[in-house]
Scaffold this motif. Sequence first.
Motif, PDB file in Angstrom:
ATOM      1  N   MET A   5       0.764  -1.029   0.096  1.00 37.16           N
ATOM      2  CA  MET A   5      -0.044  -0.001   0.040  1.00 37.16           C
ATOM      3  C   MET A   5       0.756   1.157   0.076  1.00 37.16           C
ATOM      4  O   MET A   5       1.715   1.630   0.965  1.00 37.16           O
ATOM      5  CB  MET A   5      -0.886   0.015   1.341  1.00 37.16           C
ATOM      6  N   PHE A   6       0.844   2.089  -1.307  1.00 38.08           N
ATOM      7  CA  PHE A   6       1.692   3.216  -1.240  1.00 38.08           C
ATOM      8  C   PHE A   6       1.550   4.009  -0.233  1.00 38.08           C
ATOM      9  O   PHE A   6       2.300   4.917  -0.009  1.00 38.08           O
ATOM     10  CB  PHE A   6       1.761   3.561  -2.931  1.00 38.08           C
ATOM     11  N   THR A  25       3.579   3.574   2.830  1.00 36.12           N
ATOM     12  CA  THR A  25       4.940   3.838   2.670  1.00 36.12           C
ATOM     13  C   THR A  25       5.038   5.549   2.874  1.00 36.12           C
ATOM     14  O   THR A  25       5.987   6.084   3.402  1.00 36.12           O
ATOM     15  CB  THR A  25       5.268   3.709   1.280  1.00 36.12           C
ATOM     16  N   VAL A  26       4.089   6.333   2.077  1.00 37.98           N
ATOM     17  CA  VAL A  26       4.331   7.560   2.300  1.00 37.98           C
ATOM     18  C   VAL A  26       3.951   8.293   3.803  1.00 37.98           C
ATOM     19  O   VAL A  26       4.746   8.854   4.095  1.00 37.98           O
ATOM     20  CB  VAL A  26       3.233   8.421   1.290  1.00 37.98           C
ATOM     21  N   ARG A  86       7.144   7.448   5.625  1.00 34.78           N
ATOM     22  CA  ARG A  86       8.319   8.080   5.258  1.00 34.78           C
ATOM     23  C   ARG A  86       8.116   9.492   6.051  1.00 34.78           C
ATOM     24  O   ARG A  86       9.067  10.225   6.493  1.00 34.78           O
ATOM     25  CB  ARG A  86       8.419   8.387   3.981  1.00 34.78           C
ATOM     26  N   TYR A  87       6.878  10.039   6.011  1.00 37.82           N
ATOM     27  CA  TYR A  87       6.563  11.400   6.733  1.00 37.82           C
ATOM     28  C   TYR A  87       6.774  11.383   8.016  1.00 37.82           C
ATOM     29  O   TYR A  87       7.364  12.094   8.671  1.00 37.82           O
ATOM     30  CB  TYR A  87       4.801  11.787   6.432  1.00 37.82           C
ATOM     31  N   GLU A 144       3.990  20.115  -1.136  1.00 40.41           N
ATOM     32  CA  GLU A 144       4.042  18.890  -1.847  1.00 40.41           C
ATOM     33  C   GLU A 144       2.736  18.314  -2.168  1.00 40.41           C
ATOM     34  O   GLU A 144       2.435  17.526  -3.116  1.00 40.41           O
ATOM     35  CB  GLU A 144       4.553  17.791  -0.748  1.00 40.41           C
ATOM     36  N   MET A 183       0.894  17.011  -5.355  1.00 41.88           N
ATOM     37  CA  MET A 183       0.286  15.795  -5.730  1.00 41.88           C
ATOM     38  C   MET A 183      -1.286  16.061  -6.088  1.00 41.88           C
ATOM     39  O   MET A 183      -1.356  15.302  -7.148  1.00 41.88           O
ATOM     40  CB  MET A 183       0.181  15.086  -4.337  1.00 41.88           C
ATOM     41  N   ARG A 184      -1.949  17.124  -5.822  1.00 42.57           N
ATOM     42  CA  ARG A 184      -3.033  17.183  -6.345  1.00 42.57           C
ATOM     43  C   ARG A 184      -3.268  17.746  -7.673  1.00 42.57           C
ATOM     44  O   ARG A 184      -3.730  17.365  -8.601  1.00 42.57           O
ATOM     45  CB  ARG A 184      -3.672  18.385  -5.466  1.00 42.57           C
ATOM     46  N   GLY A 233      -2.731  15.188 -10.159  1.00 47.63           N
ATOM     47  CA  GLY A 233      -4.162  14.312 -10.201  1.00 47.63           C
ATOM     48  C   GLY A 233      -4.191  13.265  -9.201  1.00 47.63           C
ATOM     49  O   GLY A 233      -5.077  12.204  -9.290  1.00 47.63           O
ATOM     50  N   ILE A 234      -3.242  13.138  -8.349  1.00 50.48           N
ATOM     51  CA  ILE A 234      -3.360  12.165  -7.125  1.00 50.48           C
ATOM     52  C   ILE A 234      -4.816  12.358  -6.150  1.00 50.48           C
ATOM     53  O   ILE A 234      -5.040  13.638  -6.086  1.00 50.48           O
ATOM     54  CB  ILE A 234      -2.104  12.317  -5.997  1.00 50.48           C
ATOM     55  N   LYS A 285      -8.016  12.843  -3.680  1.00 44.03           N
ATOM     56  CA  LYS A 285      -8.109  13.402  -2.261  1.00 44.03           C
ATOM     57  C   LYS A 285      -7.935  12.225  -1.412  1.00 44.03           C
ATOM     58  O   LYS A 285      -7.427  12.454  -0.318  1.00 44.03           O
ATOM     59  CB  LYS A 285      -9.565  14.270  -2.268  1.00 44.03           C
ATOM     60  N   PHE A 315      -6.419   9.478  -1.643  1.00 41.82           N
ATOM     61  CA  PHE A 315      -4.962   9.015  -1.447  1.00 41.82           C
ATOM     62  C   PHE A 315      -4.231   9.929  -0.270  1.00 41.82           C
ATOM     63  O   PHE A 315      -3.713   9.418   0.540  1.00 41.82           O
ATOM     64  CB  PHE A 315      -4.269   8.932  -2.736  1.00 41.82           C
ATOM     65  N   ALA A 317      -9.108  15.226 -12.277  1.00 47.60           N
ATOM     66  CA  ALA A 317      -7.900  14.929 -11.431  1.00 47.60           C
ATOM     67  C   ALA A 317      -7.414  13.513 -12.081  1.00 47.60           C
ATOM     68  O   ALA A 317      -6.027  13.521 -12.518  1.00 47.60           O
ATOM     69  CB  ALA A 317      -8.285  14.482 -10.211  1.00 47.60           C
ATOM     70  N   ASN A 320      -3.723  13.329 -14.277  1.00 43.43           N
ATOM     71  CA  ASN A 320      -2.803  12.523 -13.842  1.00 43.43           C
ATOM     72  C   ASN A 320      -2.173  11.677 -14.891  1.00 43.43           C
ATOM     73  O   ASN A 320      -1.071  11.448 -15.337  1.00 43.43           O
ATOM     74  CB  ASN A 320      -3.367  11.381 -12.802  1.00 43.43           C
ATOM     75  N   PHE A 325      11.960  11.116  -0.192  1.00 40.95           N
ATOM     76  CA  PHE A 325      11.762  10.079  -1.222  1.00 40.95           C
ATOM     77  C   PHE A 325      12.928  10.207  -2.305  1.00 40.95           C
ATOM     78  O   PHE A 325      13.395  11.247  -2.403  1.00 40.95           O
ATOM     79  CB  PHE A 325      10.599  10.266  -2.022  1.00 40.95           C
ATOM     80  N   GLY A 331      -1.096   2.075  -6.417  1.00 39.36           N
ATOM     81  CA  GLY A 331      -0.927   1.364  -4.983  1.00 39.36           C
ATOM     82  C   GLY A 331       0.503   0.998  -4.635  1.00 39.36           C
ATOM     83  O   GLY A 331       0.841   0.339  -3.557  1.00 39.36           O
TER      84      GLY A 331
END
Lengths: 401, 234
Positions: free
Chosen positions: A1-2, A5-6, A9-10, A303, A307-308, A311-312, A314, A316, B81, B85, B101, B116
């Motif tokens: 699950m990415f 991971t984020v 890391r945060y 950041e 991301m937004r 198109g990442i 909301k 996520f 969105a 992307n 990262f 994911g």
Amino acid sequence: MFALTVARRYLLSNPAQTALLVAGVALGVTAFVFITALIQGLAVRLTDDVTANSAHVSLAPLTRVARVLPSPDADVEAVAIVSTFQRRQIRAWASTVALLRTQTSVSAISPQISGSAFLVKGEAVAPVAVTAIDPAGLDAISPISTKIVSGAASLGADGILIGVRLAENLGLSSGQPVLFRTDRGVDRLLTIRGVFETGLQSLDERVAYLSIQTARPLFRLPEGVTNIEVKLVDPHRAREIAAFLREATGLRTTSWQEKNASLESGLEAQAQTGTLIQTFSLISVLIGIASALSLSANRRRGEIGIMRAFGISKGFIATVFVLQGLLIGMVGAGIGCLSGFALCSWLATLTKPDGSMALPIVPAEGGYVAVFVLTILGAVLASVIPARSAARLDPLEAIQQ
Amino acid sequence: MSAVLDARGIGMSFRNGDELTEVLKGVDLTLMPGELAALLGASGSGKSTLLSIVGLLLRPTTGTISIGGQRVEILSESERAEFRNRRLGFIFQFHHLLPDFTATENVAFPAAAPAGGISPSMRSRARDLLARVGLADRMDFPATRLSGGQKQRVAIARALMNSPELVLADEPTGSLDRVAAEQVLDLMREVNREDKATFLVCTHDEKVAARCMRRITLQDGRVEGASVSDGPPG
């Protein structure tokens, strides 16, 4: 699950801040565990003190009340008078005892004659509450024989056991005779076989034990008993079993909780106070998480804006912040439970000069599962506000800043 | 050949209290595949607003926009969105790389977040892109250990990760020194030439515009001169 991971890391990007945040959560959880273990321990100690030294269910005859009889003539009223000549008693006590013996929930039975009397020594007179029991079952309800400080725990013919305060007040000691006068006007010279000390002034100053055979003529009860005291395997079922016995025997039954209503209300008040403290400690934990994550969301506006823009979703971005809350909650709650258990275990080893526990704390009763689940749920809830504000960030505004 | 971008009659106005400010006044703009166009204009001319509208970060008050033949101004927020992307790339003045990262992870991010995780093929493409922008020896460096020019090159690679039809760059060299800015411009030209990627570069810098094959100048919310492409670049 990415997103995980984020989130990880945060959190690891600023170890000192994350460590402080986790420490704050752990401290709140430790306080919760300590308060829970202490309140539970206090409740267990108080309940044990009461249930160890008294009956769990008492059976007594129904109270007789004067009642108005129906009359065909409205001007004339007839009243059934209650006789006070004869003491209320359980005549068929043997069959009641036989019934009680069939109950697996019952651990001890003590048919008794209870009454009032006076001890007379010269000019001194002291009222006593008399408990007359089968000498073989002296310790069935309260372990009196272990409390004897002089003489012996024997209730032979014409023998009496009295409390240490009563003995002091009347200047009596074991082996001495004393005049015993019942509320039925019967006098008899009894011998003090032993003196006990329970530590409870009401018992040590006002209670005397006789054998039931000695008491029968003194209280004019040749056959019956005034009450039957019962000990249960599980004292907490006393209300339920008292209700059953009331149905089964037709007698008036009283559980130890009814006899100690003030104890119960005291324990309830104590539990409510504990709940308040627990709630505040959890709220402070949640405010800490919410404010730390809000600061993090604010610091990472650029950041998040990028991301937004890419198109990442909301969802996520919100998930990243909720997962941070979840991780902080899990680690903080885990450490808090361990440190809370360690603290309670250490406190449980502390003793007073007399050897008793300094704090009535039960480390196993720290409410660990509850606080672990509540902290994690709360941490997730606390992260929802920063998560929503991060997800709703206008990408243009965030990037331009 | 059909246009990558076909914007018609784009108008944008903002209300500030009782006052209505018209930033864009019916802009027409087309870009053909493989074009590298500079969007010029003085501060307040509306060029950043136009870029944001074309990048689906703002909704125009009036007008229609087609990207790759698809009408986009009518899309819902979540559809916009997803469109951004999959089909658009962005390069901003400030790179805003994720500091926690590596360069490879930053490049792969736009593909990895919806999927994911970073798949081996994503990692491979991200590394190819980093090699393409001259950072083969910095692939596993954390973003914090890269210079300003290197960060912007990572941002260019990131913009190309999902093979966008249109790359929108807003003052891409604005925060760089002269040497780094030259390198970034060279790189954009190279990617444009070799990958046939279409670029719309918003700038106020004449030197940047001079490196582009076409100039579109905005003045007072309108396009000065020709705004419709004559055809594919030669």
